[in-house]
Scaffold this motif. Structure first.
Motif, PDB file in Angstrom:
ATOM      1  N   GLY A 102       0.791  -1.222   0.000  1.00 37.71           N
ATOM      2  CA  GLY A 102       0.000   0.000   0.000  1.00 37.71           C
ATOM      3  C   GLY A 102       0.817   1.262   0.000  1.00 37.71           C
ATOM      4  O   GLY A 102       0.252   2.339   0.127  1.00 37.71           O
ATOM      5  N   GLN A 103       2.122   1.187  -0.177  1.00 33.86           N
ATOM      6  CA  GLN A 103       2.926   2.385  -0.066  1.00 33.86           C
ATOM      7  C   GLN A 103       3.155   2.996  -1.432  1.00 33.86           C
ATOM      8  O   GLN A 103       4.259   2.997  -1.965  1.00 33.86           O
ATOM      9  N   PHE A 104       2.079   3.513  -2.013  1.00 31.63           N
ATOM     10  CA  PHE A 104       2.163   4.111  -3.322  1.00 31.63           C
ATOM     11  C   PHE A 104       1.596   5.515  -3.211  1.00 31.63           C
ATOM     12  O   PHE A 104       0.556   5.720  -2.634  1.00 31.63           O
ATOM     13  N   GLY A 105       2.257   6.469  -3.807  1.00 33.90           N
ATOM     14  CA  GLY A 105       1.711   7.811  -3.733  1.00 33.90           C
ATOM     15  C   GLY A 105       2.729   8.838  -4.126  1.00 33.90           C
ATOM     16  O   GLY A 105       3.712   8.554  -4.786  1.00 33.90           O
ATOM     17  N   VAL A 106       2.466  10.073  -3.745  1.00 36.25           N
ATOM     18  CA  VAL A 106       3.389  11.141  -4.023  1.00 36.25           C
ATOM     19  C   VAL A 106       4.707  10.801  -3.337  1.00 36.25           C
ATOM     20  O   VAL A 106       4.728  10.367  -2.195  1.00 36.25           O
ATOM     21  N   SER A 107       5.817  11.009  -4.015  1.00 32.04           N
ATOM     22  CA  SER A 107       7.037  10.333  -3.609  1.00 32.04           C
ATOM     23  C   SER A 107       7.925  11.098  -2.632  1.00 32.04           C
ATOM     24  O   SER A 107       8.949  10.571  -2.240  1.00 32.04           O
ATOM     25  N   ARG A 108       7.590  12.315  -2.223  1.00 33.66           N
ATOM     26  CA  ARG A 108       8.494  13.073  -1.377  1.00 33.66           C
ATOM     27  C   ARG A 108       8.004  13.081   0.063  1.00 33.66           C
ATOM     28  O   ARG A 108       6.904  13.489   0.366  1.00 33.66           O
ATOM     29  N   HIS A 109       8.860  12.644   0.989  1.00 35.49           N
ATOM     30  CA  HIS A 109       8.522  12.639   2.405  1.00 35.49           C
ATOM     31  C   HIS A 109       8.838  13.997   3.034  1.00 35.49           C
ATOM     32  O   HIS A 109       9.619  14.776   2.498  1.00 35.49           O
ATOM     33  N   SER A 110       8.227  14.245   4.194  1.00 38.93           N
ATOM     34  CA  SER A 110       8.561  15.438   4.970  1.00 38.93           C
ATOM     35  C   SER A 110       8.435  15.098   6.450  1.00 38.93           C
ATOM     36  O   SER A 110       7.980  14.013   6.820  1.00 38.93           O
ATOM     37  N   GLU A 111       8.812  16.030   7.298  1.00 42.23           N
ATOM     38  CA  GLU A 111       8.703  15.821   8.746  1.00 42.23           C
ATOM     39  C   GLU A 111       7.321  16.181   9.275  1.00 42.23           C
ATOM     40  O   GLU A 111       7.040  15.984  10.453  1.00 42.23           O
ATOM     41  N   TYR A 112       6.453  16.695   8.423  1.00 40.58           N
ATOM     42  CA  TYR A 112       5.125  17.160   8.857  1.00 40.58           C
ATOM     43  C   TYR A 112       4.089  16.086   8.507  1.00 40.58           C
ATOM     44  O   TYR A 112       3.363  16.186   7.515  1.00 40.58           O
ATOM     45  N   ARG A 113       4.031  15.055   9.346  1.00 43.89           N
ATOM     46  CA  ARG A 113       3.237  13.865   9.036  1.00 43.89           C
ATOM     47  C   ARG A 113       2.090  13.678  10.018  1.00 43.89           C
ATOM     48  O   ARG A 113       2.229  13.915  11.211  1.00 43.89           O
ATOM     49  N   VAL A 114       0.945  13.244   9.475  1.00 43.50           N
ATOM     50  CA  VAL A 114      -0.201  12.870  10.308  1.00 43.50           C
ATOM     51  C   VAL A 114      -0.557  11.419  10.003  1.00 43.50           C
ATOM     52  O   VAL A 114      -0.246  10.896   8.925  1.00 43.50           O
ATOM     53  N   ILE A 115      -1.198  10.784  10.969  1.00 43.47           N
ATOM     54  CA  ILE A 115      -1.717   9.435  10.766  1.00 43.47           C
ATOM     55  C   ILE A 115      -3.233   9.523  10.741  1.00 43.47           C
ATOM     56  O   ILE A 115      -3.840  10.251  11.533  1.00 43.47           O
ATOM     57  N   TRP A 125      -4.682   5.447  -1.935  1.00 46.64           N
ATOM     58  CA  TRP A 125      -3.892   6.632  -1.590  1.00 46.64           C
ATOM     59  C   TRP A 125      -4.393   7.864  -2.321  1.00 46.64           C
ATOM     60  O   TRP A 125      -4.300   8.980  -1.805  1.00 46.64           O
ATOM     61  N   GLN A 126      -4.981   7.678  -3.526  1.00 45.29           N
ATOM     62  CA  GLN A 126      -5.541   8.837  -4.220  1.00 45.29           C
ATOM     63  C   GLN A 126      -6.744   9.402  -3.475  1.00 45.29           C
ATOM     64  O   GLN A 126      -6.904  10.617  -3.349  1.00 45.29           O
ATOM     65  N   ALA A 141       1.450  10.471   0.364  1.00 51.03           N
ATOM     66  CA  ALA A 141       0.291   9.791   0.953  1.00 51.03           C
ATOM     67  C   ALA A 141       0.419   8.300   0.692  1.00 51.03           C
ATOM     68  O   ALA A 141       0.842   7.885  -0.383  1.00 51.03           O
ATOM     69  N   GLU A 142       0.050   7.503   1.696  1.00 49.31           N
ATOM     70  CA  GLU A 142       0.042   6.057   1.528  1.00 49.31           C
ATOM     71  C   GLU A 142      -1.056   5.456   2.391  1.00 49.31           C
ATOM     72  O   GLU A 142      -1.475   6.047   3.383  1.00 49.31           O
ATOM     73  N   VAL A 143      -1.512   4.282   1.977  1.00 45.15           N
ATOM     74  CA  VAL A 143      -2.530   3.548   2.731  1.00 45.15           C
ATOM     75  C   VAL A 143      -1.962   2.177   3.065  1.00 45.15           C
ATOM     76  O   VAL A 143      -1.409   1.498   2.198  1.00 45.15           O
ATOM     77  N   SER A 144      -2.090   1.770   4.321  1.00 46.84           N
ATOM     78  CA  SER A 144      -1.596   0.470   4.777  1.00 46.84           C
ATOM     79  C   SER A 144      -2.615  -0.157   5.716  1.00 46.84           C
ATOM     80  O   SER A 144      -3.666   0.429   5.993  1.00 46.84           O
ATOM     81  N   GLU A 148      -5.112  -2.923  13.781  1.00 43.77           N
ATOM     82  CA  GLU A 148      -6.240  -2.047  14.113  1.00 43.77           C
ATOM     83  C   GLU A 148      -7.098  -1.711  12.904  1.00 43.77           C
ATOM     84  O   GLU A 148      -8.118  -1.050  13.029  1.00 43.77           O
ATOM     85  N   GLY A 149      -6.675  -2.113  11.720  1.00 43.98           N
ATOM     86  CA  GLY A 149      -7.464  -1.848  10.523  1.00 43.98           C
ATOM     87  C   GLY A 149      -6.673  -1.054   9.493  1.00 43.98           C
ATOM     88  O   GLY A 149      -5.445  -0.993   9.528  1.00 43.98           O
ATOM     89  N   THR A 150      -7.389  -0.450   8.567  1.00 42.28           N
ATOM     90  CA  THR A 150      -6.770   0.327   7.500  1.00 42.28           C
ATOM     91  C   THR A 150      -6.466   1.737   7.989  1.00 42.28           C
ATOM     92  O   THR A 150      -7.308   2.370   8.617  1.00 42.28           O
ATOM     93  N   TYR A 151      -5.259   2.204   7.684  1.00 43.74           N
ATOM     94  CA  TYR A 151      -4.871   3.549   8.112  1.00 43.74           C
ATOM     95  C   TYR A 151      -4.038   4.211   7.026  1.00 43.74           C
ATOM     96  O   TYR A 151      -3.572   3.553   6.082  1.00 43.74           O
ATOM     97  N   GLY A 152      -3.864   5.522   7.146  1.00 41.14           N
ATOM     98  CA  GLY A 152      -3.075   6.255   6.172  1.00 41.14           C
ATOM     99  C   GLY A 152      -2.018   7.114   6.837  1.00 41.14           C
ATOM    100  O   GLY A 152      -2.170   7.517   7.997  1.00 41.14           O
ATOM    101  N   LEU A 153      -0.948   7.380   6.107  1.00 43.41           N
ATOM    102  CA  LEU A 153       0.075   8.328   6.515  1.00 43.41           C
ATOM    103  C   LEU A 153       0.141   9.419   5.458  1.00 43.41           C
ATOM    104  O   LEU A 153       0.207   9.118   4.261  1.00 43.41           O
ATOM    105  N   VAL A 154       0.110  10.658   5.924  1.00 41.95           N
ATOM    106  CA  VAL A 154       0.073  11.800   5.004  1.00 41.95           C
ATOM    107  C   VAL A 154       1.116  12.814   5.431  1.00 41.95           C
ATOM    108  O   VAL A 154       1.162  13.216   6.593  1.00 41.95           O
TER     109      VAL A 154
END
Length: 222
Positions: A102-115, A125-126, A141-144, A148-154
């Motif tokens: 599920g780790q597909f999405g816009v490819s640049r990471h940052s330190e400003y992340r929410v779950i 992820w779209q 953005a990614e979905v995994s 606990e279930g399905t969650y996302g990291l943004v």
């Protein structure tokens, strides 16, 4: 961005009975098409990757066809940031098929992340990116899935957008063509603070024991 990725577009929300020649008809006028890769997942909608000869043609196709109504379906057209091939073949299937997926999405990471918790299993992820960019500029953005279930990291490009997302998008309705849920948006803390505090307490106790043993040895020698 350069190379093939800058020339390849993602075309989402295609009808389930779409044919490759119909995809070509949609985009041939924007430039020479090098390759079309049509994906028909178990659940609709279908999606496709279209590679142009030049990145300028890809940009023209995005401007011309994003939001276009095709056979009752509103198309989503954007650069295929994650590339193509086996690693991205399930990018629109909507859920993680195994650990680390599920780790597909816009490819640049940052330190400003929410779950983002309480996502439906059909979330992609779209879908997640579209919902979360209401608060600001999303760069990843990614979905995994976990126990606990399905969650996302943004990831956002700046702190203000991240804080605004936590304030405004927490407990909001997330929806896609198959499900609706209320999501929870929290700051994602990457630091293993508990393990660090335990290791610090252990090191302090070791130092205390050493100092006590040193005091004993000094008193005996005296």
């Amino acid at each position: 961005m350069s190379g093939r990725f800058s020339r390849t577009i993602y075309v989402g929300n295609l009808p389930s009975d779409i044919k490759e020649w119909e995809v070509e008809d949609l985009f041939y006028k924007y430039g020479r098409i090098v390759d079309i890769e049509l994906k028909i997942p178990p659940r609709p909608p279908c999606y496709s990757f279209v590679e142009f000869e030049s990145s300028r043609d890809a940009e023209d196709a995005i401007r011309g066809r994003d939001g276009y109504n095709f056979d009752g379906c509103r198309l989503r057209v954007e650069l295929a940031h994650g590339g193509r091939g086996p690693s991205s073949s399930d990018r629109r299937s909507g859920y993680d098929r195994g650990s680390g997926g599920g780790q597909f999405g816009v490819s640049r990471h940052s330190e400003y992340r929410v779950i983002v918790r309480n996502l439906p299993s059909s979330a992609s992820w779209q879908d997640l990116k579209d919902h979360m960019r209401r608060a600001g500029d999303v760069c990843f953005a990614e979905v995994s899935r976990d126990s606990e279930g399905t969650y996302g990291l943004v990831d956002y490009t700046n702190s203000d957008d991240m804080k605004y997302a936590i304030r405004k998008l927490d407990d909001t309705e997330f929806k896609n063509p198959w499900a609706r849920t209320h999501i929870w948006v929290k700051y994602y803390d990457r630091s293993p603070s508990r393990s660090r505090s335990r290791s610090r307490s252990r090191s302090r106790s070791v130092r205390r024991n050493r100092s006590k043993s040193l005091e004993r040895s000094v008193s005996k020698s005296v």
